[in-house]
Design an enzyme around this catalytic site. Structure first.
Site, short mmCIF file in Angstrom:
data_model
loop_
_atom_site.label_atom_id
_atom_site.label_comp_id
_atom_site.label_asym_id
_atom_site.label_seq_id
_atom_site.Cartn_x
_atom_site.Cartn_y
_atom_site.Cartn_z
N CYS A 90 0.82 -1.21 0.00
CA CYS A 90 0.00 0.00 0.00
C CYS A 90 0.86 1.26 0.00
O CYS A 90 0.49 2.27 -0.59
CB CYS A 90 -0.93 0.01 1.22
SG CYS A 90 -2.15 -1.32 1.19
N ARG A 107 1.24 8.53 -2.89
CA ARG A 107 0.40 7.35 -3.10
C ARG A 107 -0.42 7.06 -1.84
O ARG A 107 -1.62 6.79 -1.93
CB ARG A 107 1.26 6.13 -3.43
CG ARG A 107 0.42 4.87 -3.66
CD ARG A 107 1.27 3.66 -3.95
NE ARG A 107 0.43 2.50 -4.25
CZ ARG A 107 0.89 1.30 -4.51
NH1 ARG A 107 2.19 1.07 -4.51
NH2 ARG A 107 0.07 0.30 -4.76
#
Length: 301
Positions: free
Chosen positions: A194, A240
């Protein structure tokens, strides 16, 4: 009239240099490589952490063939005693790793076995000429998980704290502890995938290839670009994480974990790679100007 030797003649001269022990080693290497590479491709290349593997393998083999044109004049089979002693250690270790299905160990044991056989076949001097392709190809194997955890856990904690601090400036209901982030009614775990931490390995491999091909004669400047890889990757991964947090908060967990999750990873990796290229375009003229001024002052002194 003299003609340049053809491919078959060159290959014939090369094979004539090999003794029967070298041929046995090459055949043995093929027997080990095929199942190991199949295992690595299935266990590592199928995931985000190893997606760069096929690219590195293809470009690495191309670079080996290219660099071999210069290195082959230094090729000379080495004494076999050292090679056999090293193989006596490496082969059982690779068999053990194969039986236990430890992909990281099996890949690297195969890699070191390859280096030993290459040493036996072409010698140390030729291997020195091929040092970068040989180093670069090692990126096709996933790094050991313990090493990844040691390096990435502090990075994941930093990314989590940085993202929380940034969004708190805009009054988002966000908090966290360690690598766990709480925003609204949602709880997010900043895992390696992630956070994009795995992309550091991919970015490093591709950036090193680019730097070597373009600036191999300028080692100081190449070192400067190499130092930029990790900071650029961390900044890209910071954005991100922000994107994933905001997607979760505004669109729900399902949206953040679906297509947009993977798209954010691809987009941030592409941006990080473009940033390295752009930094090179900006820094190279400055570097050349500083070097020229330094030489000018030295000549006038």
């Amino acid at each position: 009239m003299s003609l340049k030797p053809g491919v078959s003649e060159t290959a014939g001269r090369w094979f004539s240099m090999l003794n029967w022990q070298s041929l046995i080693l090459i055949l043995g290497l093929l027997a080990f490589c095929v199942p190991t590479m199949k295992f690595v491709s299935q266990q590592s290349w199928a995931g985000e952490e190893g997606a760069h593997g096929p690219i590195v393998l293809a470009t690495g083999l191309w670079l080996l063939v290219r660099e071999w044109q210069e290195a082959r004049q230094f090729a000379k089979p080495a004494p076999m005693g050292i090679a056999w002693m090293l193989l006596a250690v490496l082969v059982p270790l690779q068999i053990f790793a194969r039986i236990t299905q430890i992909v990281e160990l099996e890949g690297y044991f195969m890699y070191f076995t390859l280096l030993v056989i290459l040493y036996a076949v072409i010698g140390l001097e030729a291997m020195r000429k091929l040092w970068f392709p040989l180093f670069y190809i090692a990126f096709i194997f996933p790094p050991p998980e313990s090493l990844v955890a040691l390096v990435t856990v502090p990075m994941k904690i930093w990314l989590s704290k940085a993202a929380i601090g940034f969004l708190q400036l805009f009054n988002y209901p966000i908090g966290g502890e360690g690598v766990t982030i709480y925003i609204g009614q949602y709880e997010l775990l900043v895992a390696a995938a992630c956070s994009g931490i795995n992309s550091i390995v991919s970015l490093s491999a591709i950036s090193l290839f680019y730097i070597y091909m373009r600036h191999r004669a300028n080692w100081l400047y190449s070192a400067l670009l190499v130092l930029l890889i990790v900071p650029v990757a961390l900044i890209a991964n910071f954005f991100r994480v922000l994107i994933l947090i905001l997607l979760t908060y505004h669109a729900g967990e399902a949206a953040a974990q679906g297509f947009l999750h993977n798209f954010a990873g691809i987009a941030m990796f592409a941006i990080a790679l473009i940033t390295i290229f752009a930094a090179d375009e900006v820094l190279k003229p400055l570097w050349d100007r500083v070097r020229a001024n330094s030489r000018s002052r030295h000549d006038n002194a």
